[in-house]
Design a protein around this motif. Structure first.
Motif, PDB file in Angstrom:
ATOM      1  N   PRO A  47       3.500 -12.379   7.052  1.00 51.30           N
ATOM      2  CA  PRO A  47       3.806 -11.423   5.970  1.00 51.30           C
ATOM      3  C   PRO A  47       2.793 -10.282   5.925  1.00 51.30           C
ATOM      4  CG  PRO A  47       3.933 -13.676   5.159  1.00 51.30           C
ATOM      5  CD  PRO A  47       3.389 -13.753   6.560  1.00 51.30           C
ATOM      6  N   VAL A  48       3.302  -9.079   5.704  1.00 51.35           N
ATOM      7  CA  VAL A  48       2.466  -7.881   5.612  1.00 51.35           C
ATOM      8  C   VAL A  48       1.690  -7.926   4.291  1.00 51.35           C
ATOM      9  CG1 VAL A  48       2.699  -5.389   5.216  1.00 51.35           C
ATOM     10  CG2 VAL A  48       3.952  -6.490   7.095  1.00 51.35           C
ATOM     11  N   PRO A  49       0.400  -7.558   4.287  1.00 52.97           N
ATOM     12  CA  PRO A  49      -0.342  -7.559   3.025  1.00 52.97           C
ATOM     13  C   PRO A  49      -0.030  -6.328   2.177  1.00 52.97           C
ATOM     14  CG  PRO A  49      -1.786  -6.860   4.818  1.00 52.97           C
ATOM     15  CD  PRO A  49      -0.441  -7.189   5.443  1.00 52.97           C
ATOM     16  N   VAL A  50       0.062  -6.549   0.887  1.00 53.37           N
ATOM     17  CA  VAL A  50       0.189  -5.448  -0.063  1.00 53.37           C
ATOM     18  C   VAL A  50      -1.147  -5.361  -0.797  1.00 53.37           C
ATOM     19  CG1 VAL A  50       1.425  -4.554  -2.073  1.00 53.37           C
ATOM     20  CG2 VAL A  50       2.639  -5.940  -0.355  1.00 53.37           C
ATOM     21  N   VAL A  51      -1.782  -4.200  -0.719  1.00 53.22           N
ATOM     22  CA  VAL A  51      -3.085  -4.027  -1.352  1.00 53.22           C
ATOM     23  C   VAL A  51      -2.892  -3.131  -2.570  1.00 53.22           C
ATOM     24  CG1 VAL A  51      -5.496  -3.431  -1.003  1.00 53.22           C
ATOM     25  CG2 VAL A  51      -4.095  -4.080   0.966  1.00 53.22           C
ATOM     26  N   HIS A  52      -3.173  -3.708  -3.713  1.00 50.44           N
ATOM     27  CA  HIS A  52      -3.002  -2.939  -4.957  1.00 50.44           C
ATOM     28  C   HIS A  52      -4.371  -2.579  -5.518  1.00 50.44           C
ATOM     29  CE1 HIS A  52      -1.365  -1.549  -8.744  1.00 50.44           C
ATOM     30  NE2 HIS A  52      -2.330  -2.233  -9.349  1.00 50.44           N
ATOM     31  N   TYR A  53      -4.510  -1.313  -5.877  1.00 54.35           N
ATOM     32  CA  TYR A  53      -5.756  -0.889  -6.512  1.00 54.35           C
ATOM     33  C   TYR A  53      -5.442   0.218  -7.495  1.00 54.35           C
ATOM     34  CZ  TYR A  53     -10.511   0.732  -7.257  1.00 54.35           C
ATOM     35  OH  TYR A  53     -11.704   1.079  -7.838  1.00 54.35           O
TER      36      TYR A  53
ATOM     37  N   SER B 159       9.015 -10.133   1.898  1.00 49.26           N
ATOM     38  CA  SER B 159       9.946 -10.217   3.032  1.00 49.26           C
ATOM     39  C   SER B 159       9.429  -9.538   4.298  1.00 49.26           C
ATOM     40  CB  SER B 159      11.296  -9.610   2.640  1.00 49.26           C
ATOM     41  OG  SER B 159      11.106  -8.281   2.205  1.00 49.26           O
ATOM     42  N   GLU B 160       8.642  -8.503   4.173  1.00 49.34           N
ATOM     43  CA  GLU B 160       8.279  -7.749   5.378  1.00 49.34           C
ATOM     44  C   GLU B 160       7.229  -8.483   6.208  1.00 49.34           C
ATOM     45  OE1 GLU B 160       6.910  -3.286   6.656  1.00 49.34           O
ATOM     46  OE2 GLU B 160       7.623  -3.530   4.596  1.00 49.34           O
ATOM     47  N   LYS B 161       7.484  -8.586   7.522  1.00 51.00           N
ATOM     48  CA  LYS B 161       6.579  -9.312   8.413  1.00 51.00           C
ATOM     49  C   LYS B 161       5.994  -8.372   9.463  1.00 51.00           C
ATOM     50  CE  LYS B 161       7.693 -13.580   6.929  1.00 51.00           C
ATOM     51  NZ  LYS B 161       9.069 -13.951   6.850  1.00 51.00           N
ATOM     52  N   ASP B 162       4.844  -8.723  10.005  1.00 53.54           N
ATOM     53  CA  ASP B 162       4.259  -7.921  11.086  1.00 53.54           C
ATOM     54  C   ASP B 162       4.744  -8.420  12.455  1.00 53.54           C
ATOM     55  OD1 ASP B 162       2.870 -10.164  11.795  1.00 53.54           O
ATOM     56  OD2 ASP B 162       0.893  -9.391  11.229  1.00 53.54           O
TER      57      ASP B 162
ATOM     58  N   MET C 290      18.506   7.478  12.013  1.00 55.15           N
ATOM     59  CA  MET C 290      17.042   7.549  11.854  1.00 55.15           C
ATOM     60  C   MET C 290      16.575   6.422  10.954  1.00 55.15           C
ATOM     61  SD  MET C 290      14.784  10.647  10.296  1.00 55.15           S
ATOM     62  CE  MET C 290      16.071  11.744  10.802  1.00 55.15           C
ATOM     63  N   ASN C 291      15.376   5.942  11.233  1.00 56.47           N
ATOM     64  CA  ASN C 291      14.810   4.878  10.432  1.00 56.47           C
ATOM     65  C   ASN C 291      14.363   5.440   9.087  1.00 56.47           C
ATOM     66  OD1 ASN C 291      13.090   3.077   9.219  1.00 56.47           O
ATOM     67  ND2 ASN C 291      12.373   2.266  11.184  1.00 56.47           N
ATOM     68  N   ALA C 292      15.129   5.126   8.041  1.00 55.71           N
ATOM     69  CA  ALA C 292      14.888   5.741   6.732  1.00 55.71           C
ATOM     70  C   ALA C 292      13.529   5.337   6.167  1.00 55.71           C
ATOM     71  CB  ALA C 292      15.994   5.336   5.753  1.00 55.71           C
ATOM     72  N   LEU C 293      13.170   4.090   6.390  1.00 59.67           N
ATOM     73  CA  LEU C 293      11.902   3.615   5.849  1.00 59.67           C
ATOM     74  C   LEU C 293      10.739   4.363   6.477  1.00 59.67           C
ATOM     75  CD1 LEU C 293      10.596   1.479   4.022  1.00 59.67           C
ATOM     76  CD2 LEU C 293      10.295   0.095   6.083  1.00 59.67           C
ATOM     77  N   LEU C 294      10.822   4.493   7.805  1.00 58.62           N
ATOM     78  CA  LEU C 294       9.756   5.200   8.518  1.00 58.62           C
ATOM     79  C   LEU C 294       9.657   6.634   8.013  1.00 58.62           C
ATOM     80  CD1 LEU C 294       7.861   4.802  11.154  1.00 58.62           C
ATOM     81  CD2 LEU C 294       9.500   6.363  12.174  1.00 58.62           C
ATOM     82  N   ASP C 295      10.820   7.200   7.757  1.00 62.94           N
ATOM     83  CA  ASP C 295      10.849   8.586   7.343  1.00 62.94           C
ATOM     84  C   ASP C 295      10.248   8.765   5.959  1.00 62.94           C
ATOM     85  OD1 ASP C 295      11.568  11.020   8.414  1.00 62.94           O
ATOM     86  OD2 ASP C 295      13.157  11.218   6.916  1.00 62.94           O
ATOM     87  N   ARG C 296      10.554   7.814   5.079  1.00 59.14           N
ATOM     88  CA  ARG C 296      10.012   7.904   3.736  1.00 59.14           C
ATOM     89  C   ARG C 296       8.487   7.737   3.790  1.00 59.14           C
ATOM     90  NH1 ARG C 296       9.182   4.631  -0.391  1.00 59.14           N
ATOM     91  NH2 ARG C 296       9.774   2.811   0.815  1.00 59.14           N
TER      92      ARG C 296
ATOM     93  N   LEU D  92      -9.870   2.045  18.033  1.00 58.89           N
ATOM     94  CA  LEU D  92     -10.759   1.240  17.187  1.00 58.89           C
ATOM     95  C   LEU D  92     -10.099   0.759  15.906  1.00 58.89           C
ATOM     96  CD1 LEU D  92     -14.075   3.345  17.353  1.00 58.89           C
ATOM     97  CD2 LEU D  92     -13.439   1.371  18.750  1.00 58.89           C
ATOM     98  N   THR D  93      -9.023   1.399  15.493  1.00 55.62           N
ATOM     99  CA  THR D  93      -8.528   1.206  14.132  1.00 55.62           C
ATOM    100  C   THR D  93      -7.451   0.134  14.042  1.00 55.62           C
ATOM    101  OG1 THR D  93      -9.027   3.507  13.663  1.00 55.62           O
ATOM    102  CG2 THR D  93      -7.499   2.440  12.161  1.00 55.62           C
ATOM    103  N   TRP D  94      -7.465  -0.573  12.932  1.00 56.40           N
ATOM    104  CA  TRP D  94      -6.422  -1.545  12.598  1.00 56.40           C
ATOM    105  C   TRP D  94      -5.189  -0.759  12.188  1.00 56.40           C
ATOM    106  CZ3 TRP D  94      -6.711  -7.015  12.366  1.00 56.40           C
ATOM    107  CH2 TRP D  94      -5.638  -7.655  11.765  1.00 56.40           C
ATOM    108  N   LEU D  95      -4.156  -0.748  13.053  1.00 54.40           N
ATOM    109  CA  LEU D  95      -2.947   0.034  12.769  1.00 54.40           C
ATOM    110  C   LEU D  95      -1.773  -0.842  12.366  1.00 54.40           C
ATOM    111  CD1 LEU D  95      -3.253   2.600  15.691  1.00 54.40           C
ATOM    112  CD2 LEU D  95      -3.542   3.084  13.255  1.00 54.40           C
ATOM    113  N   ASP D  96      -1.979  -2.177  12.350  1.00 53.55           N
ATOM    114  CA  ASP D  96      -0.890  -3.045  11.894  1.00 53.55           C
ATOM    115  C   ASP D  96      -0.538  -2.665  10.463  1.00 53.55           C
ATOM    116  OD1 ASP D  96      -1.578  -4.214  14.253  1.00 53.55           O
ATOM    117  OD2 ASP D  96      -2.009  -6.192  13.439  1.00 53.55           O
ATOM    118  N   ARG D  97       0.695  -2.894  10.142  1.00 48.15           N
ATOM    119  CA  ARG D  97       1.210  -2.443   8.859  1.00 48.15           C
ATOM    120  C   ARG D  97       0.494  -3.098   7.674  1.00 48.15           C
ATOM    121  NH1 ARG D  97       4.152   0.420   5.535  1.00 48.15           N
ATOM    122  NH2 ARG D  97       6.074  -0.427   4.660  1.00 48.15           N
ATOM    123  N   ARG D  98       0.080  -2.252   6.728  1.00 51.93           N
ATOM    124  CA  ARG D  98      -0.400  -2.692   5.419  1.00 51.93           C
ATOM    125  C   ARG D  98       0.256  -1.771   4.407  1.00 51.93           C
ATOM    126  NH1 ARG D  98      -6.640  -2.618   7.428  1.00 51.93           N
ATOM    127  NH2 ARG D  98      -6.963  -4.849   7.757  1.00 51.93           N
ATOM    128  N   ILE D  99       0.520  -2.289   3.227  1.00 54.30           N
ATOM    129  CA  ILE D  99       1.177  -1.470   2.209  1.00 54.30           C
ATOM    130  C   ILE D  99       0.200  -1.238   1.072  1.00 54.30           C
ATOM    131  CG2 ILE D  99       3.090  -1.351   0.557  1.00 54.30           C
ATOM    132  CD1 ILE D  99       4.609  -3.269   2.525  1.00 54.30           C
TER     133      ILE D  99
END
Ligand SMILES: Cc1cc2nc3c(=O)[nH]c(=O)nc-3n(C[C@H](O)[C@H](O)[C@H](O)COP(=O)(O)OP(=O)(O)OC[C@H]3O[C@@H](n4cnc5c(N)ncnc54)[C@H](O)[C@@H]3O)c2cc1C
Ligand code: SF4
Lengths: 516, 169
Positions: free
Chosen positions: A403-409, A395-398, B1-7, A59-66
């Motif tokens: 581009p991956v979203p960065v959520v700041h709070y 720079s980081e893409k999914d 090892m993937n350093a980013l994943l590890d961090r 059920l969960t959104w597991l795509d990368r978010r920062i």
């Protein structure tokens, strides 16, 4: 036969996302004869089994978010992916905003560094659409439907509150059937609401508005359709939606109007990714409000071990609420209000949420008394701050190349003071019941996401007008949690559904008057 | 090892849902294809089982639930990053003294685990043990969790509101 629209058909309204807001606006438009294509990133609604850990990845959104600031870095947001969106996970607590919380500047206005505005919707109008939303969602406690029955975990909260002199304890209005209605059965008290309701007693966007829209001849649901961009024509109107289909192919769907309903994180993400020469900061973002003013509620998870068994797992997760601390009372040392909400966890989640870093014989012995645990959430109003929000990672893409979203709070100081006041009262409540083992959990990922494309009377203050229509792009609408200008002390979804219902009516009027 | 994943694993290792998210991404909860690698040695699996036991020791349950945890951790080792984490983590535990970690007495074993508890290896095992052990029906029965009541028609007529000690004083 399910309706299929041509991708070059520019007469359809495209709805992006099939959660609370997207499902509602789709149903409201399709039921009145407007052709709608709903693009949903996730797959068909997952079949429900009553096991929390098994359901989580389905059920969960597991795509990368920062996450940044005070959010968990690797998993800042807990939201849903798939038909129904986050309403597959939600616990269906469905209160209205108290009237005076539509004007938060009265109590938050004096705080430093906030960007608080009042709601541009009159209170009587909200009341009208709240009533429609409660009816369409089958909210128990309204429309003559009884409230859900008391459970052990509810009674622990209520009795603790009584012992410390609190008086406003209630079983909440819940979008869970207390009696069969709407083609769905009454709640069996399975207690797995977070993992999807196996019997559909709980309202979800999938089992009600999306199902209803599918029965009209005016609706196509395209799941596994991940939207990357919304493009505009030379007049500056939204004209095409670019998405990746189930087969991984890039597609374009033409549109008469576009309703953004990808939730408060991904709606601004898509628009920020839709930059062009005419909209260098992202589509509809001339005023710079897209992705700002993010609110999510002040949260704390408090768990306690009672002297005798409770069995918190029995029954709906989230029934009870203590309302005594809602009214603004600056003598408490902070502005605004909060509630206590009853909560329960299965053993696996409890083991991490009660004492996250703990292990060994002593903690094992506590968890062995699983049946003695109880829990509550401190959930309070957080003031909008311009710097809280969503941006695109440079720079980081999914996996779709987006581009991956960065959520700041970052917590406002007011929120920190409110949280510690609430935690202290929660401790007193549990001590009054004889508990000596009371724990405050880690900051959880955000589940209530609001405000990132907020509505305002004036384009200087927000991204959209009082009906959720973009100030910059006349056929672009915000239909999810993103237009909510403030969080109040209420769980947001009833309000999202009320606003989406109101917006659909407005869209029909605009169409009738040829303004759209 | 993937350093980013590890961090990331270190940053999120302290939280339940993030832990679940990680396990889903690395294949423990999800249905991800696992790369073919050499299986873990029996000694490794024994070490993992013993660590799981010391994290949440319930001697009355015997070893079976902890064997299931070790099996789940081993299954996740098809992921190359996870495999490297396990190999180096166990090697590090064994290198801290003249004998292997398994040969230590219980107190020394716990002390050695306490020394590494902030590291990625330990956090991975802690998260995974919680998710697997506390999802084990045998453990549920032992700790008094009712679990799914679907087969019984829910809790609606089965102890929903049977608490009897709230009026005690
Ligand atoms: C555990 C939990 C408990 C909750 N309990 C409550 C509660 O008791 N009461 C309450 O009021 N609220 C609760 N909520 C919050 C509630 O679920 C949300 O407020 C609500 O679902 C938000 O509706 P939405 O329309 O904004 O977005 P969502 O429901 O999140 O729907 C957004 C949809 O858009 C899709 N999408 C995203 N990006 C794209 C893209 N690029 N292309 C296509 N589709 C996309 C997503 O897959 C998703 O299906 C809870 C949430 C959680 C996680
Ligand atoms: S408690 Fe009720 S609503 Fe929640 S999952 Fe069970 S039957 Fe469904």
């Amino acid at each position: 036969m399910a309706k299929v629209f041509d991708r070059n058909d520019s007469s359809v309204v495209v709805v992006i996302g099939s959660g609370a807001g997207g499902g509602t606006v789709s149903r409201e438009l399709a039921a009145s004869g407007v052709d709608v294509v709903c693009l949903e990133a996730g797959g068909p609604t997952a079949e429900v089994v009553t096991n929390a850990s098994a359901m989580f990845p389905r059920l969960t959104w597991l795509d990368r978010r920062i996450g940044s600031g005070d959010l968990p870095a690797g998993f800042p947001i807990w939201s849903g992916k798939g038909v129904g969106g986050t309403t597959q996970h939600w616990t269906a607590h469905a209160p209205r905003y108290p009237d005076y919380q539509l004007a938060p500047s009265r109590y938050f206005g004096g705080l430093p560094g906030v960007s608080v505005i009042d709601w541009p919707v009159p209170q009587e109008e909200m009341a009208h659409y709240y009533a429609l939303a409660e009816k369409s969602m089958g909210v128990s406690g309204t429309n003559g439907w009884p409230k859900l029955p008391e459970s052990n975990n509810y009674r622990v909260l209520a009795e603790g509150a009584r012992r410390i002199g609190l008086t406003h304890v209630e079983r909440s209005n819940m979008a869970i059937n207390s009696v069969a209605q709407g083609g769905r059965p009454a709640c069996l008290q399975l207690g797995f609401c977070v993992s999807g309701c196996a019997v559909n007693a709980k309202w979800t966007s999938a089992n009600t508005p999306i199902a209803q829209a599918l029965r009209t001849n005016h609706f196509e649901l395209r799941d596994r359709s991940f939207v990357l961009r919304v493009e505009h024509d030379e007049r500056g109107r939204a004209s095409e939606v670019v998405y990746v289909d189930a087969g991984g192919n890039l597609q374009r769907q033409k549109a008469r109007a576009v309703c953004m309903a990808a939730n408060s994180i991904d709606t601004p993400r898509i628009l920020l990714n839709s930059d062009s020469a005419a909209f260098p900061g992202g589509l509809g973002n001339r005023s710079g409000h897209i992705g700002r003013h993010y609110t999510k509620h002040v949260f704390a998870i408090v768990t306690a071990i009672m002297p005798k068994p409770v069995h918190m797992e029995r029954g709906t997760d989230n029934l009870g609420a203590v309302l005594d601390f809602i009214p603004n009372d600056p003598t408490r040392g902070y502005a605004g209000g909060f509630v206590f909400e009853q909560v329960s966890f299965d053993p696996a989640n409890l083991s991490s949420l009660s004492r996250p870093g703990a292990w060994g014989a002593e903690y094992a012995e506590q968890l062995r008394r699983y049946d003695h645990y109880t829990g509550l959430l401190v959930m309070g109003e957080d003031p909008a701050q311009e710097s809280n929000g969503v941006t695109l990672h440079p720079s980081e893409k999914d996996q779709y190349g987006m581009p991956v979203p960065v959520v700041h709070y970052a917590d406002h100081d007011n929120s920190k003071r409110m949280r510690s006041f609430g935690i202290d009262r929660a401790r007193e409540l549990y001590e009054a019941l004889g508990s000596t083992e009371i724990y405050v959990g880690p900051p959880p990922p955000a589940t209530h996401n609001m405000g990132t494309c907020r509505m305002a009377r004036d384009a200087n203050d927000g991204a959209c007008d009082p009906w959720g229509r973009s100030f910059d792009v006349p056929n672009l609408f915000f239909s999810d949690g993103s237009p909510l200008p403030s969080s109040g002390t209420s769980n947001p979804t009833l309000t999202i559904v009320a606003l989406a219902t109101r917006q659909a009516e407005h869209i029909r009027q605009l169409m009738a008057s040829k303004a759209l | 090892m993937n350093a980013l994943l590890d961090r990331r694993r270190m940053l999120i290792g302290l939280l339940a849902l993030p832990g679940m998210a990680l396990l889903a991404r690395t294949g423990l909860l999800g249905r991800y294809a696992l790369a073919q690698t050499e299986p873990l040695t029996a000694q490794h699996i024994d070490t993992l089982r013993r660590i799981a036991f010391l994290l949440f020791p319930y001697p009355e349950l015997g070893q079976a639930p902890y064997e299931r945890v070790a099996g789940a951790i081993a299954a996740g080792a098809g992921n190359a990053g996870t495999r490297a984490l396990l190999d180096t983590g166990i090697a590090d535990l064994d290198a801290r003294q003249a004998v292997t970690w398994l040969e230590l007495d219980e107190r020394s074993q716990v002390a050695a685990l306490a020394e590494i508890e902030s590291g990625a290896f330990f956090q991975h095992l802690l998260q995974t043990t919680k998710m697997v052990l506390f999802n084990d029906p045998e453990v549920w029965a032992y700790i008094g969790y009712g679990g799914s009541s679907m087969d019984f028609g829910g809790y609606v007529n089965r102890g929903l509101n049977d608490i009897d000690w709230l009026d005690d004083d």
